[in-house]
Scaffold this active site. Sequence first.
Site, mmCIF file in Angstrom:
data_model
loop_
_atom_site.group_PDB
_atom_site.id
_atom_site.type_symbol
_atom_site.label_atom_id
_atom_site.label_comp_id
_atom_site.label_asym_id
_atom_site.label_seq_id
_atom_site.Cartn_x
_atom_site.Cartn_y
_atom_site.Cartn_z
ATOM 1 N N ASP A 183 -7.088 4.203 -4.494
ATOM 2 C CA ASP A 183 -7.721 4.026 -3.180
ATOM 3 C C ASP A 183 -8.366 5.381 -2.869
ATOM 4 O O ASP A 183 -8.625 6.154 -3.799
ATOM 5 C CB ASP A 183 -6.676 3.626 -2.119
ATOM 6 C CG ASP A 183 -7.316 3.189 -0.793
ATOM 7 O OD1 ASP A 183 -7.865 2.093 -0.727
ATOM 8 O OD2 ASP A 183 -7.287 3.969 0.187
ATOM 9 N N LYS B 278 0.873 -1.183 0.000
ATOM 10 C CA LYS B 278 0.000 0.000 0.000
ATOM 11 C C LYS B 278 0.900 1.219 0.000
ATOM 12 O O LYS B 278 2.019 1.169 0.506
ATOM 13 C CB LYS B 278 -0.888 0.009 1.247
ATOM 14 C CG LYS B 278 -2.147 0.821 1.096
ATOM 15 C CD LYS B 278 -3.244 0.021 0.413
ATOM 16 C CE LYS B 278 -4.447 0.894 0.098
ATOM 17 N NZ LYS B 278 -5.588 0.085 -0.360
HETATM 18 P P1 NDP Z 1 -12.968 7.517 -2.681
HETATM 19 O O1 NDP Z 1 -11.927 8.529 -2.427
HETATM 20 O O2 NDP Z 1 -13.505 7.338 -4.039
HETATM 21 O O3 NDP Z 1 -14.200 7.760 -1.707
HETATM 22 C C1 NDP Z 1 -14.041 7.795 -0.339
HETATM 23 C C2 NDP Z 1 -15.355 8.187 0.309
HETATM 24 O O4 NDP Z 1 -15.242 8.081 1.720
HETATM 25 C C3 NDP Z 1 -15.742 9.621 0.021
HETATM 26 O O5 NDP Z 1 -17.133 9.741 0.049
HETATM 27 C C4 NDP Z 1 -15.106 10.355 1.197
HETATM 28 O O6 NDP Z 1 -15.685 11.607 1.485
HETATM 29 C C5 NDP Z 1 -15.351 9.376 2.314
HETATM 30 N N1 NDP Z 1 -14.322 9.530 3.346
HETATM 31 C C6 NDP Z 1 -12.984 9.489 3.179
HETATM 32 N N2 NDP Z 1 -12.356 9.697 4.346
HETATM 33 C C7 NDP Z 1 -13.323 9.867 5.260
HETATM 34 C C8 NDP Z 1 -13.306 10.127 6.644
HETATM 35 N N3 NDP Z 1 -12.161 10.246 7.321
HETATM 36 N N4 NDP Z 1 -14.510 10.236 7.284
HETATM 37 C C9 NDP Z 1 -15.680 10.129 6.602
HETATM 38 N N5 NDP Z 1 -15.752 9.899 5.279
HETATM 39 C C10 NDP Z 1 -14.584 9.753 4.618
HETATM 40 O O7 NDP Z 1 -12.354 6.139 -2.126
HETATM 41 P P2 NDP Z 1 -12.830 4.646 -2.406
HETATM 42 O O8 NDP Z 1 -14.286 4.603 -2.616
HETATM 43 O O9 NDP Z 1 -11.932 4.077 -3.429
HETATM 44 O O10 NDP Z 1 -12.446 3.932 -1.029
HETATM 45 C C11 NDP Z 1 -13.369 3.803 0.058
HETATM 46 C C12 NDP Z 1 -12.922 2.682 0.973
HETATM 47 O O11 NDP Z 1 -12.868 1.456 0.237
HETATM 48 C C13 NDP Z 1 -11.525 2.854 1.586
HETATM 49 O O12 NDP Z 1 -11.513 2.266 2.872
HETATM 50 C C14 NDP Z 1 -10.655 2.027 0.649
HETATM 51 O O13 NDP Z 1 -9.455 1.597 1.289
HETATM 52 C C15 NDP Z 1 -11.587 0.860 0.378
HETATM 53 N N6 NDP Z 1 -11.296 0.085 -0.815
HETATM 54 C C16 NDP Z 1 -11.229 0.671 -2.054
HETATM 55 C C17 NDP Z 1 -10.991 -0.100 -3.170
HETATM 56 C C18 NDP Z 1 -11.025 0.479 -4.536
HETATM 57 O O14 NDP Z 1 -10.989 -0.314 -5.487
HETATM 58 N N7 NDP Z 1 -11.103 1.775 -4.726
HETATM 59 C C19 NDP Z 1 -10.714 -1.554 -3.058
HETATM 60 C C20 NDP Z 1 -10.906 -2.077 -1.718
HETATM 61 C C21 NDP Z 1 -11.148 -1.278 -0.662
HETATM 62 P P3 NDP Z 1 -14.989 12.978 0.965
HETATM 63 O O15 NDP Z 1 -15.342 13.050 -0.480
HETATM 64 O O16 NDP Z 1 -15.601 14.014 1.801
HETATM 65 O O17 NDP Z 1 -13.524 12.815 1.205
#
Ligand code: NDP
Length: 444
Positions: free
Chosen positions: A164, A124
């Site tokens: 991510d 990561k």
């Molecule tokens: P994105 O950046 O596309 O979206 C993240 C979302 O979570 C946004 O809505 C963001 O809000 C919100 N968010 C981020 N940080 C916080 C926080 N501290 N408190 C509250 N809300 C938060 O990321 P992904 O959708 O790609 O990733 C989401 C999760 O899924 C993560 O845990 C990631 O590790 C996991 N994941 C992702 C994969 C992928 O293929 N992308 C694969 C496997 C797991 P805002 O816009 O306000 O920041």
Amino acid sequence: MKAAEVLDNLKLRFPGEKEYHQAVQEVLESIEDVYNEHPEFEKANLIERLCIPDRIVSFRVTWVDDSGAVRTNMGYRVQHNNAIGPYKGGIRFHASVTPSILKFLAFEQTFKNSLTTLPMGGAKGGSDFSPRGKSNAEVMRFCQAFMLELWRQIGPDTDVPAGDIGVGGREVGYMYGMYKKLTREHTGTLTGKGLDFGGSLIRPEATGYGNVYFLLEMLKTRGIELRGKTVAVSGSGNVAQYTVEKLIELGAKVVTMSDSDGYIYDPDGIDRAKLDYIMELKNLYRGRIREYAEQYGVKYVPGGRPWGEKCDIAMPSATQNELTGDDARQLLANGCIAVSEGANMPSTPEAIDAFQEAGILYAPGKAANAGGVSVSGLEMTQNAQKLSWTAEEVDRRLHQIMENIHTQCAKYGMRPDGSIDYVKGANVAGFMKVAQAMMAQGLV
Ligand code: NDP
């Protein structure tokens, strides 16, 4: 091996890294019995070699913002374990990124990648740079400066990063462009690339779709239908959007989504047209979820998380530790029957205990969200073969992989009463393959 002793030792050696300790604790507790059935593991001190990353690279990233000011951020790559394949794992750009967070994610990734059955090790990376509020040009300059350091550490058979939090198609594109410029090679070194330059169909959808496929497998074990169920989803990024898309397609009613500022509650359910609005709002205009509430006249709770709303199923898809013990008790009191994690480690240990004690269906992220990295693995295969599969082909393989992960969880996590402990199942299945590969390769 005594899990508690190993953990105490790691806490002494790596103080203050609470997310890393939390992730290690969960795995150690569930593999302790199986590990101790293999004295050869203990003799090879496999546990420390598995918990401590192979290497961590850290570097300063210097870039210039639109006002001409020179800015610095930290950049990292944690290469955790490559026993079963090249290092593989996403890159996170968020102000909260620390070595502890990346170490927990790389550790988790190692077991997750093992579960997919594809040949991928765990890694990561990321930076404390936040794309939020930055112009497109600033994001591009940052991505280029980040890659100016990272490119030395990665390669198609060495380490293959992906997206991510804060790293989507735009950021992967900019990083890939710089990587290609520096190496003068067009290889599959990053996944999540655009379709025109080596990306795979269904990669953007894969984590969300995969999570719903896993949920279907879990529901099947209890003869429960997804159609008609009310679902609370958190987040509104990549994972959340495609989770909601698949849920709508399969007839579930999604009532919540969120971002880091708050959540919306739509009692009528988010339908296809409303999801299109969210996708445009988030992906094109980079707006806030609050605007959905204004557009459709529904409730918006600033600073809140959606777990107090009544639902049958919860799918946390935002970030780590976003669902606490109190949230879990509230979900259970409201009749929640299943939790399937799109995010990595979104439930705190107290929340997991509450779900397990209540006996509801609970899938940890390393099993339920493995669809993303699985299709990244399929992207690597397509790149290596220099061909592209159809969306149907990739989706079929994704479906198959998620079913297979469920089968492995059942194999190692079956309780005497026939129910499945998905935490134990995922951890033991993921661990055994990595452990056996490490043993076969000697002390390296
Ligand atoms: P994105 O950046 O596309 O979206 C993240 C979302 O979570 C946004 O809505 C963001 O809000 C919100 N968010 C981020 N940080 C916080 C926080 N501290 N408190 C509250 N809300 C938060 O990321 P992904 O959708 O790609 O990733 C989401 C999760 O899924 C993560 O845990 C990631 O590790 C996991 N994941 C992702 C994969 C992928 O293929 N992308 C694969 C496997 C797991 P805002 O816009 O306000 O920041």
